[in-house]
Structure formats: C-alpha cells, structure tokens
Scaffold this active site. Structure first.
Site, PDB file in Angstrom:
ATOM      1  N   VAL B  12      34.146  48.104  82.093  1.00 27.81           N
ATOM      2  CA  VAL B  12      33.595  47.933  80.751  1.00 27.81           C
ATOM      3  C   VAL B  12      32.692  49.098  80.362  1.00 27.81           C
ATOM      4  CG1 VAL B  12      32.206  46.455  79.246  1.00 27.81           C
ATOM      5  CG2 VAL B  12      33.787  45.425  80.886  1.00 27.81           C
ATOM      6  N   LYS B  43      24.941  52.261  90.929  1.00 23.46           N
ATOM      7  CA  LYS B  43      24.291  51.936  92.199  1.00 23.46           C
ATOM      8  C   LYS B  43      24.233  53.163  93.114  1.00 23.46           C
ATOM      9  CE  LYS B  43      25.275  47.157  93.013  1.00 23.46           C
ATOM     10  NZ  LYS B  43      26.345  46.337  93.512  1.00 23.46           N
ATOM     11  N   GLU B 125      28.204  39.649  72.028  1.00 29.22           N
ATOM     12  CA  GLU B 125      29.521  39.227  71.529  1.00 29.22           C
ATOM     13  C   GLU B 125      30.595  39.283  72.617  1.00 29.22           C
ATOM     14  OE1 GLU B 125      30.700  38.244  68.100  1.00 29.22           O
ATOM     15  OE2 GLU B 125      32.205  37.665  69.554  1.00 29.22           O
ATOM     16  N   GLY B 130      35.946  38.197  75.315  1.00 29.91           N
ATOM     17  CA  GLY B 130      36.212  39.640  75.384  1.00 29.91           C
ATOM     18  C   GLY B 130      36.225  40.276  74.008  1.00 29.91           C
ATOM     19  N   GLY B 183      46.030  43.301  89.165  1.00 30.42           N
ATOM     20  CA  GLY B 183      44.677  43.618  88.697  1.00 30.42           C
ATOM     21  C   GLY B 183      44.107  42.614  87.719  1.00 30.42           C
ATOM     22  N   LYS B 201      31.081  30.501  79.678  1.00 31.15           N
ATOM     23  CA  LYS B 201      31.431  30.886  78.300  1.00 31.15           C
ATOM     24  C   LYS B 201      31.354  29.672  77.373  1.00 31.15           C
ATOM     25  CE  LYS B 201      34.362  34.676  79.938  1.00 31.15           C
ATOM     26  NZ  LYS B 201      35.746  34.975  80.398  1.00 31.15           N
ATOM     27  N   GLY B 298      39.429  43.039  79.903  1.00 28.13           N
ATOM     28  CA  GLY B 298      40.057  44.359  79.903  1.00 28.13           C
ATOM     29  C   GLY B 298      39.108  45.401  79.353  1.00 28.13           C
TER      30      GLY B 298
END
Lengths: 410, 410
Positions: B12, B43, B125, B130, B183, B201, B298
């Site tokens: 993201v 990190k 949002e 997504g 994936g 959610k 995604g």
C-alpha cells in the site's frame, strides 16, 4: 435560523419537505441553529389546498426571492422556468440544490460558474442515479484515478420495461402500459424510452469523469421502442439480457458516448440489475472496476440525495464547488472497440440468398440464425468482432440501411 | 510546499507513493502549491536499497516527527507501533491518513477525538472496502437516512476461496493454497479465514452507520475453515451460494452484528460477487437498498482511497471530522429475524432416528435430507423459520452442541 425555499411540491419536493421535517431536531443539534422551510413555490396554489404545508405555499416566484432564504431547492424539473429561477437565486447569493438533470446537462457549465462567481454552492447529486451516491464519490473519492469508462443503467422506467419483456415475455407495448399503470412511467414516456433521460445523466457523469464539455444532443442515442420479442429471444439464447445502457469511454482524449439497448451477460453486474433499479459501473486506472447500485428515482430515494446536498451546503462550507470544464470533448460517434453484433435485415424472399452471401463476403465471421422461431422476412445474423463504423459502412453498401436493426453485444 | 511522510513501504505504501508522483503536476495546478514525499519510514532501511525512493527512506521514527511534515500517511498495518506513531503525529498537529482497520476498529474512538482536539484530520477511507468509496458516502450522502442494516462481503481472500470452492469444487485447503500461491492470501491467513478482518471492517461501518460504539470482539464471528463440499453441494441445490458475510442491523436501538458463512441466493447482489471483489449493501429508511462494489484490496485500489483522503485533507479543509460516538451499543449476539437453517449433526448410527424424531418434535418445519451424496454419519436437515436463539437452545437440549454445524440461509 436557516431558511429553505423549495421550488415545486410534487413527488420530489414533498419528499424533501418530509425529510427536513423528520430531521429538524438532529439538524438543530448538529448545527446549533434551527432550520425551517419558509416557502414552497407551486404553479397553482389552489391545487395544494390539502397539503400540510399550505400556509407556506405560494405561486408567486417573487415571494421566494424576496424572502430571507439561504438555500433554494429546485424540484420542479424541466428547463424553464427552473433555469431562470436558479440563475436569479445564484445572483442573489443563495445556495441552490437541484435534482434537475435536464437543466444541469444543458446549462451546468454556465450555472456552476455563476455559483462560483457568487461564492455560493450549486449541488445536484440527485440529478444522476436518484438516491445513489455517485457524483460526490466520483469527484471526491476517485481523484487519484483517470476514469477510463462508464457503463450505466440510468433510467428505472426503461429497466422495468426491459425486465418485464425479458422475464415475463411481455411485448414492449404491454410492458410500457404496465409501467404506466404502476406509476413507473409517465403519461408521456418519450424522454425515457427514447433515451434522452439517460443521455442527459450520462452527459453529467461524463463531464465530471473526463473533465470535458459534452453535449448529449450529439451522442448516438437509440431508444428501446424498436425492441421486440426476437431480440429478447436471441439475447436469452446467448446467455445474455437486453439492457438500456449509457456508455462512455475515453481513449487518447477521444470520447465516445452513446445510449442504446445492448446485450449484456446475465452474470454481469449490469445484467443483474432488475426493475426500477439503476447501476453505474465506473472504471478507473487505479481502482479498477467500481459499481454503485440503488434506486434511481422515487420520492424518498431522490429526496435522500437532495437532503444530503442541503446538509453538505450547511456543514462542508469550504467544499470545492464542482465546475464543468468548458473545453469541448473530441466526441466519437461510433463505439471504439471491436464488438459482436446481432444484425437483422428485412428482406424480400428473393433477395435472402444475395444478402446472406454479401454478409459473408463483407465480414470475416458471420453466423446466420435459421431458427424457426425467428421472423421469416428477415436475415438474422450474428457478426463477430467488427468496429461499429465498419459494420455500418459495409451494411450500407449492399442494403437499405433503413431495413437494418443492429444490437451490440457488450 | 506540502510535505507528506509515509509510514511503511510495502504494497500500500509504495502504491500511495506511486499515485502521488503520478499526480504531482495536477496537484500543483489544483492547489497552487507543490507537494513532495519527504520521508518514508521502514523497519529496516537495508531491505529497501533497490527502491526508487531510497534517498528518502529512513528507519528512524524521529525523522518523521521532526520533519516539517503536513500529512502522515500510515500504511504499516497492525496495532503497534502504528498506534503510537499516529497518536504522536496527531498531538503534533499533523493530519493523518490511514488504511489500518485493526487500529481504527480498536482505537478509532480515542484517535478521532484526538484529531478533533488538535484541529487536524484523521481519515481512513481505505480501511473498509479498499478502493470502494464507502465511508465518506455513508457519512456525507446518507445523512438523511437512518441506516437499518448492512450486509457485506468485506474480505477478498475468503471470497476468492469460496468462489473456487463453489465454482471449481476445490476443498477449503486446496482453495486456500491456491489463494496463497496467487498472492491473494497471506502466509498466515488466520485473520482472514477466521473472520477477524471482516469483523473489524464491519465494526467500523456499523459505528458510523448506527452512531454507537461497537466492539468486534463481542460479535458472533465464525470462520470459513469448517466449510466442506457438503455445505457447497447443499447451497447449490438451494439455488444459492455460500458467502462470508458481515451483517449488522438495528431494531429499536438493539444492534446485532455477526460475521459468518451464510447461504445467499445466486441471483442476489452478494451472490454475484466473485473472487477478490468486495461488496457492501446498505439499507436506509429513505433511500432503500444501496450497493457498492469493487476491489477491496490490492496496491493501487487501496492507494486510490488513501490518495483521495490526502486530497480531501488538502482541499476540503472545513470538512467535519467524523467522530465515533462513545455510547456503547446494545448488542444482540443472536440474529434478530426468523431464518431458515441448514443443520448438520454428527451422530452414531444407533442415535440417528432419535435425533431425527427430536428435531421434528422441537421444530415446526423440518426437512431431512437423505441424499446419498451426503455424509452417512450426519443428520443433514433444513429447519425453517426459526430464531437463531431458539435454534441453539433447542438443539442444546437433545444433542452435544459440539457435534452441530449450522448455516444460515440469508
């Protein structure tokens, strides 16, 4: 005290009044200010003697404008006198909320600039998709996307008619009559069945999505009134269903926009939209395919969108006024991708073989349907993978184009 | 110059950076101000040597906070240290945009108030659905409605698995493995398949829709990992399909919220949602049924929503900060309406007749499925029109509830 004037006391206007009254306390709590409907403008006051709001009903436009009104809510519909009233309201620095797609499609460019100049808002969420939140999400939530296409069922009346034709084998005339009896279609349904209503909504959506100035009167717009049981039969055989679709897309800054009956797969999003529901499918280059679904008309669904606009005027005071770009679109009349087509050609029996052999000559892949159930005086063909432009040009060469009906398979 | 710091450089985070860079000129035109990504926090800096943005990548949190940053974009996921970083950012009066549903479901109440106190924005949002615009439409466009119910497919991984089980007859284990190979599922898929992701959610959506404080850890949450081919077979027979649904509703200020596999009609809106897509169906008392559909996860779909939040921070400066109400919900564990249920009871052969006769005794309308394809060591029944509470209580009386599987028919 916030003062609202409503123009029109019909289905939508009375729904807006109902929602404001229902929410009067919650508005007060939210804004620390009271709200009232100060006037409702109608054509003929006498016809509204039985309205609960009779005491604030007027038939004098000057009553609206001389009142100390903050927001004018236009629910009259039609171009005139709505256009004049909105123009006057904006010039007098009143915010305007409207559900009027005719007006925004035709005069949006001018009226939105006028709102901006006068530092007031002109909102019109209800003009497209009724209660479906679509214009504000398109503007505020897809800002990181280039919208590449819109495919939408934008008219509940015609979708109801097509649902009845497809599911209950009604003829177009019978389905229309049923829609009128149930109040889904108006006495004069021309604007719905000829596609003008859908074209205006597609115009508004596309102006925002592509940031160009389109004019629906230049779109290819075909109504649903020529559809018959054979189109329905054929679409069923293909695992599809006929839907009345507004479609637009942009490729290299060229925009195609059209409204027409097309065959869509029964399993597609648009294929599943039934009766009076609407759905808008938007493709963005980041987000991919998005769809919005809901009631595109009706008293409270439409009022729900108008009411949200009113609240956005009051709450989000610094929201950017949406403007239409005056740069004209480079409009393409014909659809941009190769498609499969149902082609029906009226023929004298003696010409049948000639027409069939011409079709096979002109097009690469043609399937001639010889089903007994299909009409005897037509050549009924499926032509595969052809541009619309080439389809029309080639057909014109060997037959009277007036005898031809085509149906795109989307 | 507007300065953005991104926390996280994963799927993201890198998508957000990509969208900002792509739109850098249009932002400048719109805002009359330049925009730049000043820092990206990771990190371990060494792992990002090949990133185009390596020069602005840091692994020191203090770099973010000491920079003159306007907006902190949190794309790390997980509760800690995201919670601490966001808290610090808000206290230092930086706007925050996040895609983190764990965090908002758990700490939304506190963090949103903290944003309000500090007169900055906290937008989220992307945390639900997504790329689908859902939270902002729910807040801004449905304000004239009392939301009465939410039914939603909120997790793409599990919807992909169920699609494969249903359409390609894969077992749960094989479908999960395929999802991991492609994936769509993470190495540890617990949060997805057990329903915790969907519950978070649903928690966020329901907080906004009903203006009450819910806690997903008190919801009824059943995963999809117990589903087998017999559930799929049975749902197909009923003209339905198994979907993993988050559902909530409000009746007389009592709220039910649950996440579980249910059978929905193949022809329903949710029944048509396939593979990694999400859909959220909202019922409002004015607008009726609305649905929103799109990619729930995604890189670019999620980044599209995050980017829109960033632009809303910059453009709509006076937008009301959404707050969660601290008033706790009156939560109902059991579903509120009478429903039909598939009930499977593991039995020793000797007890089969006893169980069947008990079922017929306890419930009004019971159908015992005797299909040869169903497992021999189970009583496989459909029980009609029963409240969930009554179903469970009655079953408990005459059988070991641990041997029972139930599946709601929605």
């Amino acid at each position: 005290m916030i003062s609202i004037a409503i123009l029109g006391n019909g289905v939508v206007g009375s729904g807006v009044a109902e929602l404001i009254e229902k929410n009067i306390n919650s508005i007060k709590n939210k804004l620390n200010k009271g709200i009232k409907i100060s006037k409702i403008l109608v054509k003929n006051k006498d016809k509204h003697r039985n309205s609960n709001n009779y005491r604030i009903i007027t038939d004098k436009p000057e009553d609206i404008l001389k009142e100390d009104v903050d927001i004018v809510v236009e629910c009259m519909g039609g171009l005139n006198p709505a256009y004049e009233y909105i123009k006057m309201s904006l010039k007098q620095k009143k915010h305007v909320v409207t559900a009027n797609k005719d007006l925004i499609a035709k005069h949006g460019l001018e009226l939105l600039s006028l709102a901006k100049e006068n530092n007031v808002k002109l909102y019109f969420e209800a003009s497209v998709g009724g209660g479906i939140p679509i214009l504000r999400p398109l503007k505020n939530c897809l800002i990181g996307n280039n919208v590449t296409s819109i495919k939408a069922i934008l008219n509940g009346t015609t979708n109801f008619i097509l649902t009845k034709m497809s599911k209950e084998n009604l003829s177009f005339d019978k389905a229309l009559k049923l829609a009128q009896e149930l109040g889904f279609a108006e006495a004069d349904p021309t604007s719905d069945i000829k596609g003008y209503d859908s074209a205006r909504k597609l115009n508004i959506l596309s102006n925002i999505a592509y940031n160009r100035n389109l004019d629906w009167e230049t779109f290819k717009v075909e109504g649903i009134d020529k559809l018959d049981e054979f189109d329905i039969l054929k679409s069923n055989r293909l695992g599809g269903t006929v839907k009345f679709i507004g479609i637009s897309n942009i490729i290299n800054d060229k925009i195609h926009a059209s409204v027409r009956p097309v065959i869509v797969s029964k399993d597609s999003i648009l294929g599943k939209v039934e009766n009076e529901f609407n759905s808008i499918v938007i493709e963005g280059d980041s987000v991919g395919e998005l769809a919005f679904y809901g009631k595109g008309a009706g008293k409270l669904p439409t009022a729900s969108a108008v009411y949200a606009d009113i609240m956005n005027v009051l709450i989000n005071k610094k929201e950017d006024q949406l403007l239409f770009n005056k740069e004209p679109a480079n409009l393409q009349k014909s659809f941009t991708d190769k498609k499969d087509w149902i082609v029906r050609i009226k023929v004298d029996n003696k010409d049948r073989h000639k027409i069939i052999s011409k079709l096979s000559e002109k097009f690469n892949k043609v399937y001639i349907d010889t089903d007994d159930l299909l009409p005897k005086d037509e050549v009924f063909a499926t032509i595969y993978s052809v541009y619309e432009k080439d389809l029309e040009e080639n057909l014109r060469i060997f037959t009277d184009i007036n005898n031809v009906k085509t149906l795109m398979i989307l």
